[in-house]
Design a protein around this motif. Structure first.
Motif, short mmCIF file in Angstrom:
data_model
loop_
_atom_site.label_atom_id
_atom_site.label_comp_id
_atom_site.label_asym_id
_atom_site.label_seq_id
_atom_site.Cartn_x
_atom_site.Cartn_y
_atom_site.Cartn_z
N SER A 1 0.84 -1.19 0.00
CA SER A 1 0.00 0.00 0.00
C SER A 1 0.88 1.24 0.00
CB SER A 1 -0.88 0.01 1.25
OG SER A 1 -0.09 0.23 2.41
N PRO A 2 0.34 2.39 -0.43
CA PRO A 2 1.12 3.63 -0.36
C PRO A 2 1.62 3.92 1.05
CG PRO A 2 -0.83 3.93 -1.72
CD PRO A 2 -0.97 2.58 -1.09
N MET A 3 0.81 3.61 2.05
CA MET A 3 1.23 3.81 3.43
C MET A 3 2.48 3.00 3.75
SD MET A 3 1.15 1.94 6.54
CE MET A 3 -0.20 0.78 6.31
N ALA A 4 2.48 1.71 3.38
CA ALA A 4 3.63 0.85 3.67
C ALA A 4 4.87 1.34 2.92
CB ALA A 4 3.32 -0.59 3.29
N HIS A 5 4.69 1.77 1.68
CA HIS A 5 5.82 2.31 0.92
C HIS A 5 6.44 3.49 1.66
CE1 HIS A 5 7.98 3.24 -2.93
NE2 HIS A 5 8.09 4.40 -2.30
N MET A 6 5.60 4.40 2.12
CA MET A 6 6.09 5.58 2.82
C MET A 6 6.84 5.21 4.09
SD MET A 6 3.89 8.82 4.30
CE MET A 6 2.91 7.76 5.39
N LEU A 7 6.26 4.33 4.91
CA LEU A 7 6.82 4.03 6.22
C LEU A 7 8.08 3.18 6.15
CD1 LEU A 7 3.62 3.28 8.35
CD2 LEU A 7 4.94 5.40 8.23
N PHE A 8 8.19 2.32 5.14
CA PHE A 8 9.28 1.35 5.16
C PHE A 8 10.30 1.52 4.03
CE2 PHE A 8 5.75 -0.93 7.32
CZ PHE A 8 6.33 -0.94 8.58
N LEU A 9 9.99 2.35 3.04
CA LEU A 9 10.91 2.47 1.91
C LEU A 9 11.44 3.88 1.70
CD1 LEU A 9 9.07 0.20 -0.70
CD2 LEU A 9 10.84 -0.44 0.95
N GLU A 10 10.95 4.85 2.45
CA GLU A 10 11.34 6.24 2.25
C GLU A 10 12.11 6.78 3.46
OE1 GLU A 10 10.97 8.05 -0.47
OE2 GLU A 10 9.86 6.49 -1.57
N SER A 11 13.21 7.47 3.20
CA SER A 11 13.94 8.14 4.26
C SER A 11 13.26 9.44 4.67
CB SER A 11 15.38 8.44 3.81
OG SER A 11 16.10 7.26 3.57
N ASP A 12 12.69 10.15 3.70
CA ASP A 12 11.95 11.39 3.95
C ASP A 12 10.48 11.09 3.74
OD1 ASP A 12 10.84 13.89 4.10
OD2 ASP A 12 12.05 14.79 2.51
N MET A 13 9.83 10.63 4.80
CA MET A 13 8.44 10.19 4.67
C MET A 13 7.51 11.34 4.35
SD MET A 13 8.23 7.50 7.85
CE MET A 13 9.56 6.34 8.16
N ALA A 14 7.68 12.47 5.02
CA ALA A 14 6.81 13.61 4.74
C ALA A 14 7.05 14.16 3.35
CB ALA A 14 7.03 14.70 5.79
N GLY A 15 8.28 14.08 2.86
CA GLY A 15 8.56 14.51 1.49
C GLY A 15 7.81 13.67 0.49
N TYR A 16 7.76 12.37 0.74
CA TYR A 16 7.00 11.46 -0.12
C TYR A 16 5.51 11.81 -0.07
CZ TYR A 16 5.03 7.00 -1.78
OH TYR A 16 4.33 6.03 -2.46
N ALA A 17 5.00 12.06 1.13
CA ALA A 17 3.58 12.41 1.27
C ALA A 17 3.26 13.73 0.57
CB ALA A 17 3.20 12.49 2.75
N ALA A 18 4.14 14.70 0.69
CA ALA A 18 3.90 16.02 0.10
C ALA A 18 3.83 15.96 -1.42
CB ALA A 18 4.98 17.00 0.54
N ALA A 19 4.55 14.99 -2.01
CA ALA A 19 4.58 14.86 -3.47
C ALA A 19 3.39 14.07 -4.02
CB ALA A 19 5.88 14.18 -3.90
N MET A 20 2.54 13.55 -3.16
CA MET A 20 1.41 12.74 -3.61
C MET A 20 0.34 13.64 -4.23
SD MET A 20 0.56 9.55 -3.77
CE MET A 20 1.98 9.05 -2.79
N PRO A 21 -0.09 13.37 -5.45
CA PRO A 21 -1.14 14.20 -6.06
C PRO A 21 -2.45 14.12 -5.29
CG PRO A 21 -0.04 12.82 -7.70
CD PRO A 21 0.41 12.33 -6.36
N LEU A 22 -3.20 15.21 -5.31
CA LEU A 22 -4.53 15.20 -4.70
C LEU A 22 -5.47 14.33 -5.52
CD1 LEU A 22 -5.05 18.95 -3.69
CD2 LEU A 22 -4.18 17.07 -2.28
N ALA A 23 -6.27 13.53 -4.82
CA ALA A 23 -7.26 12.70 -5.50
C ALA A 23 -8.61 13.40 -5.59
CB ALA A 23 -7.43 11.37 -4.76
N HIS A 24 -8.82 14.42 -4.73
CA HIS A 24 -10.10 15.15 -4.68
C HIS A 24 -9.82 16.60 -4.30
CE1 HIS A 24 -12.06 11.20 -4.62
NE2 HIS A 24 -11.22 10.86 -3.66
N PRO A 25 -10.74 17.50 -4.62
CA PRO A 25 -10.59 18.87 -4.13
C PRO A 25 -10.60 18.88 -2.59
CG PRO A 25 -12.25 18.76 -5.87
CD PRO A 25 -11.92 17.35 -5.50
N PRO A 26 -9.76 19.71 -1.96
CA PRO A 26 -9.73 19.74 -0.50
C PRO A 26 -11.10 20.02 0.10
CG PRO A 26 -7.86 20.96 -1.40
CD PRO A 26 -8.75 20.60 -2.56
#
Length: 470
Positions: A250-275
């Motif tokens: 899952s994207p969550m698992a990728h972020m937590l276990f494969l990324e050194s900069d977890m928030a950087g990975y999250a910040a680059a995620m495209p929006l799926a819906h208008p805020p």
């Protein structure tokens, strides 16, 4: 000789099949497994002080299935690190740092803030140091059921239960090897802790809920993320995608276990819906909130941990609590608090007491009501789950929003594998349940129903049976 040829042929087939399987599913699944095991066993050995072999057998191996049987791990107590491999490859390493918990070190390079720091000892907490046994027979029976294993094929593995009533500790119980000061992996209970840290920054005037989230990567007004507010991150209606989908990749698992900069990975995620339009469970949001906390606290892991201890853990007497960070010093606000069940009971009591402890206001006025107010038409608030929705289920998970047999005013923090901090204002009650229930059959609602029933049937002039929370 014929047997030897058959054995060699079987081994060759196994090697080819394994190589094909790895090629089919990709390297990320194996790297996720080894990183997960390294982190879990590091925290078990050096933070919680639980036998890592036990943790691997109870938590990691059941999750990994066939992959787990090819995992090898080495706990190096001198270096205070755990190294894990899969069939001799896919090496992973987690390192313990004083005051900061364990860090996944992607590779053999230097570990950021490797020395950690020596935090000041937190005073206060419960006056009672020994385990408090329930004096009421019905409450003891409720705890018996919480620790029972009615289905051996799907174990509950309850590790701790703590019950506060009228601000007093009236009952607790622990699995063998666990106790009142054992830090336990809190998973998404962490999100509720981040709610408190953001609330403190709001009280201090450093943040505003309706302002665009102060994320450096979203600074440009032309970025669609720029409009996302702190309120929307807390409520999980920021427009970021539902990231905790089924499966190990899952994207969550990728972020937590494969990324050194977890928030950087999250910040680059495209929006799926208008805020502000659609709710979706969002670990991404809480990693970004962790980044906000880090930046406001001073910009590194030690600053963030000291802020949390000074402003939240210390005043509450949460003596055995650590919030881990990623390699950038960002608190892993989605999942990585380790705390004792008693500490989480004190945390729940803070919310039951409207954000005040010992006459000192920790959270802003109105913050508690805000935190369990409804988001859109869901059973989620802002860092807490609610009991306001009686129909429907959580999207994707197909799980109930709340606990329908408990009072409507109940709200709660919830984490994977059966972590709960349940707050029932109408009953002046806080119940904490922690464990490793991989199949989610915890019996927590049944236990709390039984506890409330027992409290209703106690004589009104019953003697005080437990120590105050401070």
């Amino acid at each position: 000789m014929r047997f030897l040829k058959i054995s060699l042929l079987a081994l060759l087939v196994l090697v080819i099949a394994t190589a094909a399987w790895i090629g089919l599913v990709g390297n990320d699944l194996i790297r996720t497994a080894t990183n997960s095991a390294s982190h879990s066993l590091c925290a078990s050995a050096f933070l919680a002080r639980i036998d890592p072999d036990r943790t691997f057998g109870e938590e990691q191996l059941p999750l990994m299935g066939a992959v787990g049987r090819a995992i090898h791990y080495d706990v190096d107590r001198r270096r205070r690190e755990v190294r894990t491999t899969f069939l001799g490859g896919f090496a992973a390493r987690a390192v313990f740092r004083d005051g900061l918990g364990c860090l996944l070190a992607h590779g053999d390079g230097p570990v950021p803030e490797a020395a950690g720091f020596q935090p000041d000892v937190i005073a206060g907490g419960f006056a009672q140091t020994q385990v408090v046994e329930a004096t009421d027979r019905a409450i003891r029976k409720a705890l018996d059921q919480a620790f029972a294993e009615p289905d051996p094929a799907h174990p509950r593995l309850t590790k701790a239960v703590v019950v506060l009533h009228d601000g007093k500790l009236i009952a607790e119980r622990y699995a063998p090897g666990y106790g009142p000061d054992t830090p336990i992996y809190a998973h998404s209970l962490t999100k509720s802790v981040v709610n408190a840290l953001i609330g403190i920054l709001v009280r201090q005037g450093k943040l505003q809920l309706d302002q665009p989230a102060p994320i450096a990567a979203w600074r440009s007004p032309s970025d669609p993320h720029h409009a996302v507010t702190l309120d929307q991150l807390l409520r999980m209606d920021s427009g970021l995608p539902f990231d905790e989908t089924a499966g190990a990749l899952s994207p969550m698992a990728h972020m937590l276990f494969l990324e050194s900069d977890m928030a950087g990975y999250a910040a680059a995620m495209p929006l799926a819906h208008p805020p502000g339009t659609v709710w979706g469970y969002s670990n991404f949001s809480y990693l970004l909130l962790g980044r906000v906390v880090r930046d406001a606290a001073g910009g590194n892991a030690v600053d963030a941990e000291r802020f949390a201890r000074r402003e939240l853990f210390g005043p509450l007497g949460m003596r055995d609590t650590v919030i881990e960070t990623d390699a950038t010093g960002t608190p892993v606000g989605a999942s990585n608090v380790y705390a004792s069940a008693r500490d989480f009971a004190r945390f729940g009591q803070l919310y039951l007491d409207d954000g005040v402890v010992d006459g000192r206001r920790i959270l802003p006025e109105g913050w508690v009501a805000y935190s369990h107010s409804q988001t859109l038409k869901t059973g989620y608030g802002a860092g807490f789950w609610t009991n306001l929705v009686s129909e429907g289920s959580v999207p994707v998970w197909d799980a109930p929003w709340g606990m329908p047999r408990l009072p409507k005013d109940m709200y709660y923090a919830r984490g994977a594998f059966g972590q709960y901090v349940v707050i029932v204002p109408s009953e002046h009650l806080v119940v904490v349940r922690m464990g490793i229930s991989l199949d989610y059959g915890t019996g927590t609602e049944d236990m709390i129903v039984a506890i409330i029933d027992a409290l209703h049937h106690q004589p009104r002039d019953r003697p005080a049976v437990a120590a105050a929370t401070r």
